[in-house]
Enzyme design. Structure first.
Site, PDB file in Angstrom:
ATOM      1  N   GLY A   1      41.442  17.544  40.169  1.00 39.35           N
ATOM      2  CA  GLY A   1      41.507  17.122  41.298  1.00 39.35           C
ATOM      3  C   GLY A   1      40.345  17.282  42.206  1.00 39.35           C
ATOM      4  N   GLY A   2      39.513  17.100  41.424  1.00 41.02           N
ATOM      5  CA  GLY A   2      38.167  16.378  42.472  1.00 41.02           C
ATOM      6  C   GLY A   2      38.706  15.003  43.799  1.00 41.02           C
TER       7      GLY A   2
ATOM      8  N   GLY B   1      40.426  12.680  41.619  1.00 39.27           N
ATOM      9  CA  GLY B   1      41.898  12.301  41.259  1.00 39.27           C
ATOM     10  C   GLY B   1      42.388  12.636  42.686  1.00 39.27           C
TER      11      GLY B   1
ATOM     12  CE  LYS C   1      31.407   2.315  39.491  1.00 36.38           C
ATOM     13  NZ  LYS C   1      32.637   3.575  39.555  1.00 36.38           N
TER      14      LYS C   1
ATOM     15  CG  ASN D   1      25.555   7.422  41.458  1.00 36.39           C
ATOM     16  OD1 ASN D   1      25.690   6.431  42.142  1.00 36.39           O
ATOM     17  ND2 ASN D   1      26.069   7.776  40.594  1.00 36.39           N
TER      18      ASN D   1
ATOM     19  CG  ASN E   1      24.326   4.267  47.915  1.00 31.05           C
ATOM     20  OD1 ASN E   1      23.964   5.607  48.395  1.00 31.05           O
ATOM     21  ND2 ASN E   1      25.509   4.035  48.039  1.00 31.05           N
TER      22      ASN E   1
ATOM     23  CD  GLU F   1      30.382  11.239  36.483  1.00 32.17           C
ATOM     24  OE1 GLU F   1      30.832  11.708  36.259  1.00 32.17           O
ATOM     25  OE2 GLU F   1      30.158  10.417  37.760  1.00 32.17           O
TER      26      GLU F   1
END
Lengths: 299, 299
Positions: free
Chosen positions: A8-9, A12, A180, A188, A198, A259
């Site tokens: 549910g992020g 999602g 990617k 990032n 960015n 991440e």
């Protein structure tokens, strides 16, 4: 067609909202409050000045969930939560297809162990921001690339296609993920470290040099076939998302785990295997982990 | 005894205020407004709860200034302003002693060209913060180390000594400057990059690793005789100034030019001469220059 979306992020919610135009979507969340919220109110999807409410079913992910009747399960959790999701997928039917939408590479090893016959890997190039449990902003229109990882290629993702939520079929999943990964590994961590958007990575001449230095180490480890094409891709993404904050920058701003493990951690593992020296990537990796621990943004 | 102090920054104000207890001090500033302010109101010196007003004469630095009647000229401008000060010193009497109080090493070359017979080099280990043109806070009590660079050693700095503003005579100016350089090269850029206080560099285990990585490159370039002693010095300064913001961090916060050229820039020049690879220092150097250009702190 019935689709289960796990997670549910931001991604999602975004995927659930767009797929709901073409299929019957059930969103599986970790927290009961979010499932209740989405089931009652649907997902509110914002894009520029458009605001749209989309009806989506939602459930809390439970260990007794068997995922019957779904044709496709979309795994939209963060890379570092993949381990927790695997036990649920082990119980899902073998004939159900699975699509993974993670950054990095480390989910690939876990995906290999699954009983499902058809598995796809995908990368999402959209910008998305979760506002509340049932509100997501589609902040950057990109595409979703999908490649078959194993199995019979049962699903044509073209059927979910729309102007603002396009799919592209890729032939080589490794190449797709590496592209990617390279983009993420440059943009990032540096935007998170410098706390810039960015665009500054390529428009500030000093940051540009540091980005190139990180890229050169990536190339040394991954032995990219056409490094110029990869670098141009980095520049292109910086330009197209110039005003955006990267996910890693946002994670640090909101004092969440980043991440970095699945992005730079993966590169460092590969570098160790191949005995290649990557002092800058190592430095940046520790810098991001340090910032996670210190929660210093905005001090 | 008459002393001229050149430079109305934090260190110039601090040194003027303390030396004024023992000598007749004239502060030379760049801006007329600051000279007027100090001449009229003196310097307000704050330390913890103590607030003290010190009478100090002040003048604008002019090209026709001949610095007659001074026994000592203290040069307290930033490293990158040294070039601009040299023409003024060329006209000062040969018998006047000069004390340089800069970070880095690059002022040494310029000091060699001066006509003065006696030249001292010093490093200030105090914490100081300029609040307004005539107010300075002595935020960290350290010491001022002084070593003779050339000449007759005419001045005993012990005569300016006090409990909270101590002087220490050093024998080897090169060793003294290199020690300060190593401390500055590790602490300043990293605290500025991560936007943390000095203590976090050693208390956050990830930042500690990056500090050690920078230090190892410094050692490779400077070939430190006793690297453990140098590293312990870095740790010691971090501990003693744990709550402080480094000068480089403050410079970026206030969108000022930093001293990165005279600190990391010097190391990179030495590394190039000696053909030693310093990827991390190079990366950090460009990162700080990028932050100077982007003025991104607090965005």
């Amino acid at each position: 067609m019935k689709i289960a979306v796990i997670g549910g992020g931001a991604i999602g919610l975004l995927v659930s909202a767009y797929l709901a135009d073409h299929a019957q979507v059930t969103l599986y969340t970790r927290r009961k409050e979010q499932a209740d919220q989405v089931r009652e109110h649907g997902i509110t999807l914002k894009r520029k000045k458009n605001v749209k409410k989309v009806k989506v079913d939602a459930k809390v992910l439970r260990l007794d969930e068997a995922f019957v009747h779904y044709e496709l399960i979309v795994v939209a959790v963060k890379q570092y939560s993949i381990k927790d999701i695997i036990p649920y997928l082990m119980k899902a039917p073998k004939h159900t297809s699975v699509l993974f939408l993670q950054n990095g590479m480390s989910h690939v090893t876990l995906a290999k162990r699954l009983p499902q016959r058809t598995i796809y890997l995908g990368v999402v190039e959209h910008g998305a921001m979760k506002e509340t449990d049932d509100v997501v902003t589609h902040s950057g229109v990109g595409i979703t690339r999908v490649a078959l990882f194993k199995g019979g290629d049962l699903i044509s993702f073209q059927r979910f296609h729309s102007d603002v939520f396009a799919f592209m079929q890729e032939n080589d999943w490794y190449e797709m993920l590496i592209q990617k990964l390279v983009v993420n590994a440059v943009i990032n961590p540096l935007t998170a470290l410098y706390r810039v958007n960015n665009g500054e990575i390529i428009h500030n001449s000093y940051f540009y040099k540091t980005a190139k230095a990180v890229f050169n180490e990536l190339h040394a480890v991954l032995r990219l076939k056409d490094p110029t094409a990869y670098w141009n891709r980095v520049v292109d993404v910086c330009e197209k998302t110039a005003q955006n904050h990267s996910s890693m920058r946002k994670d640090l701003q909101q004092q969440r785990k980043t991440e970095v493990e699945s992005i730079l951690g993966y590169i460092l593992e590969e570098a160790a295997k191949r005995q290649i020296n990557t002092p800058i990537i190592h430095f940046v990796y520790n810098g991001i982990l340090g910032l996670e621990d210190s929660g210093s943004e905005g001090r």
